[in-house]
Design a protein around this motif. Structure first.
Motif, PDB file in Angstrom:
ATOM      1  N   LYS A 142      38.830  30.938  26.926  1.00 37.25           N
ATOM      2  CA  LYS A 142      39.449  31.808  27.926  1.00 37.25           C
ATOM      3  C   LYS A 142      38.683  31.772  29.247  1.00 37.25           C
ATOM      4  CE  LYS A 142      41.259  35.331  24.755  1.00 37.25           C
ATOM      5  NZ  LYS A 142      41.096  36.745  24.362  1.00 37.25           N
ATOM      6  N   LEU A 143      37.356  31.799  29.155  1.00 39.77           N
ATOM      7  CA  LEU A 143      36.537  31.765  30.360  1.00 39.77           C
ATOM      8  C   LEU A 143      36.708  30.434  31.089  1.00 39.77           C
ATOM      9  CD1 LEU A 143      34.541  33.245  32.169  1.00 39.77           C
ATOM     10  CD2 LEU A 143      32.686  32.251  30.799  1.00 39.77           C
ATOM     11  N   GLY A 144      36.816  29.352  30.340  1.00 39.12           N
ATOM     12  CA  GLY A 144      37.049  28.040  30.945  1.00 39.12           C
ATOM     13  C   GLY A 144      38.373  27.997  31.697  1.00 39.12           C
ATOM     14  N   GLU A 145      39.406  28.557  31.094  1.00 39.07           N
ATOM     15  CA  GLU A 145      40.717  28.605  31.748  1.00 39.07           C
ATOM     16  C   GLU A 145      40.661  29.483  33.001  1.00 39.07           C
ATOM     17  OE1 GLU A 145      43.183  29.999  28.559  1.00 39.07           O
ATOM     18  OE2 GLU A 145      43.311  28.013  27.625  1.00 39.07           O
ATOM     19  N   TYR A 146      39.969  30.595  32.872  1.00 42.12           N
ATOM     20  CA  TYR A 146      39.845  31.500  34.013  1.00 42.12           C
ATOM     21  C   TYR A 146      39.099  30.828  35.160  1.00 42.12           C
ATOM     22  CZ  TYR A 146      38.146  35.110  37.080  1.00 42.12           C
ATOM     23  OH  TYR A 146      37.833  35.832  38.205  1.00 42.12           O
ATOM     24  N   THR A 147      37.969  30.206  34.854  1.00 43.64           N
ATOM     25  CA  THR A 147      37.173  29.598  35.923  1.00 43.64           C
ATOM     26  C   THR A 147      37.914  28.434  36.577  1.00 43.64           C
ATOM     27  OG1 THR A 147      35.957  28.270  34.302  1.00 43.64           O
ATOM     28  CG2 THR A 147      34.928  30.314  35.034  1.00 43.64           C
ATOM     29  N   LYS A 178      46.965  39.374  45.571  1.00 45.32           N
ATOM     30  CA  LYS A 178      46.157  40.438  44.963  1.00 45.32           C
ATOM     31  C   LYS A 178      46.736  40.835  43.607  1.00 45.32           C
ATOM     32  CE  LYS A 178      44.199  44.971  45.970  1.00 45.32           C
ATOM     33  NZ  LYS A 178      44.117  46.068  46.931  1.00 45.32           N
ATOM     34  N   GLU A 179      48.061  40.972  43.542  1.00 44.66           N
ATOM     35  CA  GLU A 179      48.700  41.327  42.277  1.00 44.66           C
ATOM     36  C   GLU A 179      48.502  40.233  41.232  1.00 44.66           C
ATOM     37  OE1 GLU A 179      52.812  42.292  42.940  1.00 44.66           O
ATOM     38  OE2 GLU A 179      52.320  43.869  44.368  1.00 44.66           O
ATOM     39  N   ALA A 180      48.621  38.972  41.664  1.00 45.98           N
ATOM     40  CA  ALA A 180      48.454  37.860  40.730  1.00 45.98           C
ATOM     41  C   ALA A 180      47.040  37.817  40.168  1.00 45.98           C
ATOM     42  CB  ALA A 180      48.789  36.539  41.414  1.00 45.98           C
ATOM     43  N   VAL A 181      46.061  38.048  41.041  1.00 52.34           N
ATOM     44  CA  VAL A 181      44.663  38.056  40.589  1.00 52.34           C
ATOM     45  C   VAL A 181      44.443  39.216  39.624  1.00 52.34           C
ATOM     46  CG1 VAL A 181      42.281  38.438  41.338  1.00 52.34           C
ATOM     47  CG2 VAL A 181      43.732  36.830  42.565  1.00 52.34           C
ATOM     48  N   THR A 182      44.986  40.376  39.962  1.00 51.86           N
ATOM     49  CA  THR A 182      44.838  41.549  39.097  1.00 51.86           C
ATOM     50  C   THR A 182      45.502  41.302  37.744  1.00 51.86           C
ATOM     51  OG1 THR A 182      44.777  43.005  41.002  1.00 51.86           O
ATOM     52  CG2 THR A 182      45.304  44.017  38.886  1.00 51.86           C
ATOM     53  N   GLU A 183      46.708  40.736  37.770  1.00 48.48           N
ATOM     54  CA  GLU A 183      47.411  40.443  36.523  1.00 48.48           C
ATOM     55  C   GLU A 183      46.630  39.438  35.688  1.00 48.48           C
ATOM     56  OE1 GLU A 183      51.387  39.203  37.448  1.00 48.48           O
ATOM     57  OE2 GLU A 183      51.888  41.119  38.360  1.00 48.48           O
ATOM     58  N   ALA A 184      46.076  38.421  36.351  1.00 43.46           N
ATOM     59  CA  ALA A 184      45.310  37.415  35.625  1.00 43.46           C
ATOM     60  C   ALA A 184      44.089  38.035  34.973  1.00 43.46           C
ATOM     61  CB  ALA A 184      44.898  36.284  36.560  1.00 43.46           C
ATOM     62  N   THR A 185      43.418  38.905  35.697  1.00 40.25           N
ATOM     63  CA  THR A 185      42.233  39.563  35.158  1.00 40.25           C
ATOM     64  C   THR A 185      42.608  40.493  34.009  1.00 40.25           C
ATOM     65  OG1 THR A 185      41.209  39.510  37.316  1.00 40.25           O
ATOM     66  CG2 THR A 185      40.272  41.024  35.736  1.00 40.25           C
TER      67      THR A 185
END
Length: 148
Positions: free
Chosen positions: A127-132, A56-63
């Protein structure tokens, strides 16, 4: 004859005592095994909780680390992160109903992404490509857990 009879009675008495001691020892061993199993179960629960929190923290940090100039993209990323978190919970609980409804939510998110991707700046598109890519990898890891 008395001596033989007394000897036999003494031997039976010792056998009964010996059997009782063996039964007590077996019960003590069974209790220790049960206690160890309970402790192991609790440790596994704690480890799973820690992993959930780290994810959860990793996802939050990534976002939080990814910011877009287009607010619609930023909103989409937050919604997709929530989708991943819900997917992780459904996988964890093996909730088929939740997984089914999440399939619909995934389709909705894909449709929503098509609405704004044509208007992205080059930087936002990268950025969106990296995120997806990262999100797809996370979903793949979660799906692999379901197969186990």
């Amino acid at each position: 004859m008395k001596k033989v009879l007394l000897g036999a009675i003494a031997l039976m008495f010792l056998s009964v005592i010996s059997c009782k001691e063996a039964t007590d020892k077996a019960q003590d061993a069974a209790d220790k095994v049960e206690e160890a199993a309970t402790e192991a179960k609790e440790e596994v629960k704690e480890a799973v909780t820690e992993v959930k929190e780290e994810v959860k923290e990793a996802v939050t940090e990534a976002t939080d680390a990814v910011s877009f100039s287009n607010p619609a993209v930023q909103e989409y990323v937050k919604a997709y992160d929530a989708y991943i978190a819900d997917y992780a919970k459904a996988i964890e609980s093996k909730d088929a109903t939740a997984l089914s409804s999440l399939a619909t939510k995934g389709q909705e998110l894909a449709t929503k992404a098509q609405e704004f991707t044509k208007d992205l700046t080059a930087e936002d598109a990268k950025k969106l490509g990296e995120y997806t890519t990262a999100a797809a990898k996370k979903l793949q890891e979660l799906s692999a857990k379901l197969a186990q």
